[in-house]
Design a protein around this motif. Structure first.
Motif, mmCIF file in Angstrom:
data_model
loop_
_atom_site.group_PDB
_atom_site.id
_atom_site.type_symbol
_atom_site.label_atom_id
_atom_site.label_comp_id
_atom_site.label_asym_id
_atom_site.label_seq_id
_atom_site.Cartn_x
_atom_site.Cartn_y
_atom_site.Cartn_z
ATOM 1 N N PHE A 1 0.781 -1.157 0.234
ATOM 2 C CA PHE A 1 0.236 0.005 0.064
ATOM 3 C C PHE A 1 1.334 0.939 -0.139
ATOM 4 C CE2 PHE A 1 -2.259 -3.770 2.198
ATOM 5 C CZ PHE A 1 -3.459 -3.617 1.312
ATOM 6 N N ILE A 2 0.367 1.751 -0.757
ATOM 7 C CA ILE A 2 1.646 3.048 -0.963
ATOM 8 C C ILE A 2 0.418 4.690 -0.699
ATOM 9 C CG2 ILE A 2 3.003 5.132 -2.874
ATOM 10 C CD1 ILE A 2 4.406 2.500 -2.529
ATOM 11 N N TYR A 3 1.419 4.973 0.218
ATOM 12 C CA TYR A 3 0.500 6.685 0.581
ATOM 13 C C TYR A 3 1.236 7.929 0.418
ATOM 14 C CZ TYR A 3 -2.285 3.073 3.666
ATOM 15 O OH TYR A 3 -3.337 2.143 3.958
ATOM 16 N N ASP A 4 0.393 8.472 0.151
ATOM 17 C CA ASP A 4 0.826 10.652 0.314
ATOM 18 C C ASP A 4 0.352 10.708 1.275
ATOM 19 O OD1 ASP A 4 1.840 12.981 -0.149
ATOM 20 O OD2 ASP A 4 1.188 13.257 -1.951
ATOM 21 N N GLU A 5 1.693 10.386 2.427
ATOM 22 C CA GLU A 5 1.083 11.397 4.016
ATOM 23 C C GLU A 5 0.443 10.622 4.367
ATOM 24 O OE1 GLU A 5 2.822 13.488 5.763
ATOM 25 O OE2 GLU A 5 3.771 14.793 4.243
ATOM 26 N N VAL A 6 -1.020 10.970 4.846
ATOM 27 C CA VAL A 6 -2.161 9.899 5.005
ATOM 28 C C VAL A 6 -3.165 8.922 3.722
ATOM 29 C CG1 VAL A 6 -1.313 10.280 7.727
ATOM 30 C CG2 VAL A 6 -3.238 11.284 6.447
ATOM 31 N N LYS A 7 -2.659 9.829 2.500
ATOM 32 C CA LYS A 7 -4.092 9.515 1.667
ATOM 33 C C LYS A 7 -3.308 8.306 0.887
ATOM 34 C CE LYS A 7 -5.159 11.391 -2.387
ATOM 35 N NZ LYS A 7 -5.223 13.446 -3.047
ATOM 36 N N LEU A 8 -4.085 6.924 1.330
ATOM 37 C CA LEU A 8 -3.847 5.728 -0.145
ATOM 38 C C LEU A 8 -4.146 6.169 -1.642
ATOM 39 C CD1 LEU A 8 -3.440 3.083 -0.128
ATOM 40 C CD2 LEU A 8 -5.848 2.484 -0.103
ATOM 41 N N ILE A 9 -3.387 6.161 -1.878
ATOM 42 C CA ILE A 9 -2.914 5.919 -2.753
ATOM 43 C C ILE A 9 -2.318 5.531 -4.720
ATOM 44 C CG2 ILE A 9 -2.315 8.681 -2.418
ATOM 45 C CD1 ILE A 9 0.697 7.701 -3.861
ATOM 46 N N GLY A 10 -2.167 3.420 -3.922
ATOM 47 C CA GLY A 10 -1.876 2.683 -4.880
ATOM 48 C C GLY A 10 -1.953 1.477 -3.679
ATOM 49 N N ALA B 1 -2.920 -0.800 -8.419
ATOM 50 C CA ALA B 1 -3.627 0.593 -9.218
ATOM 51 C C ALA B 1 -3.371 1.956 -8.364
ATOM 52 C CB ALA B 1 -5.627 0.494 -8.558
ATOM 53 N N VAL B 2 -3.446 2.500 -9.459
ATOM 54 C CA VAL B 2 -2.514 3.985 -8.587
ATOM 55 C C VAL B 2 -3.609 4.745 -9.413
ATOM 56 C CG1 VAL B 2 -0.246 5.696 -8.495
ATOM 57 C CG2 VAL B 2 -0.099 3.142 -8.210
ATOM 58 N N LYS B 3 -3.802 5.330 -7.687
ATOM 59 C CA LYS B 3 -4.624 6.637 -8.115
ATOM 60 C C LYS B 3 -4.534 7.860 -9.613
ATOM 61 C CE LYS B 3 -7.509 8.389 -3.827
ATOM 62 N NZ LYS B 3 -7.558 9.373 -3.170
ATOM 63 N N PRO B 4 -6.069 7.893 -10.618
ATOM 64 C CA PRO B 4 -4.893 8.691 -11.980
ATOM 65 C C PRO B 4 -4.445 9.523 -11.642
ATOM 66 C CG PRO B 4 -7.644 7.456 -11.941
ATOM 67 C CD PRO B 4 -6.917 7.649 -10.897
ATOM 68 N N GLU B 5 -4.931 10.290 -10.699
ATOM 69 C CA GLU B 5 -4.139 11.372 -10.496
ATOM 70 C C GLU B 5 -2.621 11.304 -9.891
ATOM 71 O OE1 GLU B 5 -6.778 11.639 -6.594
ATOM 72 O OE2 GLU B 5 -6.666 10.359 -8.124
ATOM 73 N N TYR B 6 -2.032 9.799 -9.601
ATOM 74 C CA TYR B 6 -0.809 10.033 -8.814
ATOM 75 C C TYR B 6 -0.248 9.130 -10.502
ATOM 76 C CZ TYR B 6 -1.065 11.721 -4.676
ATOM 77 O OH TYR B 6 -1.618 12.636 -3.703
ATOM 78 N N GLN B 7 -0.905 8.937 -11.345
ATOM 79 C CA GLN B 7 0.098 7.567 -12.003
ATOM 80 C C GLN B 7 1.160 8.655 -13.207
ATOM 81 O OE1 GLN B 7 -3.251 6.158 -14.617
ATOM 82 N NE2 GLN B 7 -4.110 5.441 -12.612
ATOM 83 N N GLY B 8 2.206 7.939 -13.328
ATOM 84 C CA GLY B 8 3.328 8.970 -14.399
ATOM 85 C C GLY B 8 4.281 9.545 -13.494
ATOM 86 N N LYS B 9 4.259 9.585 -12.481
ATOM 87 C CA LYS B 9 4.818 9.524 -11.126
ATOM 88 C C LYS B 9 5.836 8.476 -10.586
ATOM 89 C CE LYS B 9 1.415 13.523 -10.396
ATOM 90 N NZ LYS B 9 1.395 14.132 -10.005
ATOM 91 N N GLY B 10 6.072 7.360 -11.108
ATOM 92 C CA GLY B 10 6.968 6.171 -10.726
ATOM 93 C C GLY B 10 6.515 5.393 -9.613
#
Length: 140
Positions: free
Chosen positions: A46-55, A73-82
């Motif tokens: 599980f990948i979080y940006d701070e506390v927000k699950l993004i992938g 799966a990666v939230k669309p707004e975080y796709q293309g960022k590695g």
């Protein structure tokens, strides 16, 4: 982005997991089914940006020589960022020296190709809903 990588199912918001997986076009299952699938997997990420699950992503394995990756799966707004690359690399690092297979969403094959996955010539499948999988481009 301040990414946090988590390799366990403790305190995961399963509704959020189900929502992310649906947003990227993966099969729709209720959150309790997603929870069971992840909890019964060999590796989870599980990948979080701070506390927000993004992938997220997971793999099943016999722990000896075979494994399969699912639910990348990666939230669309975080796709293309590695983020997707981090998920797959983390899964691969946490598997034993295995052969690894995965189902790529049609159109995402190039992404997995960059991570050393190759198309199989003999892959076969039995799906619960073959008409849907045909219409999505997974089977002939």
């Amino acid at each position: 982005m301040n990414l946090i990588i988590k390799n366990d199912c403790i305190n995961v918001d399963w509704e959020n997991v189900a929502t992310i997986l649906e947003k990227v076009g993966l099969a729709s299952f209720p959150s309790d089914v997603r929870k069971k699938a992840f909890e019964n997997s060999y590796v989870v990420v599980f990948i979080y940006d701070e506390v927000k699950l993004i992938g997220c992503g997971r793999a099943i394995s016999d722990g000896a020589y075979e494994a399969a990756i699912y639910d990348i799966a990666v939230k669309p707004e975080y796709q293309g960022k590695g983020v997707g690359r981090i998920i797959v690399q983390n899964i691969m690092q946490n598997l034993p020296d295995c052969n690894v297979i995965l189902f790529a969403t049609p159109g995402k094959e190039a992404f997995y190709g960059k991570l050393n996955f190759r198309k199989m010539k003999t892959g076969m499948a039995v799906f619960r809903n073959p008409e849907r999988m045909h219409s999505k481009g997974f089977i002939e």
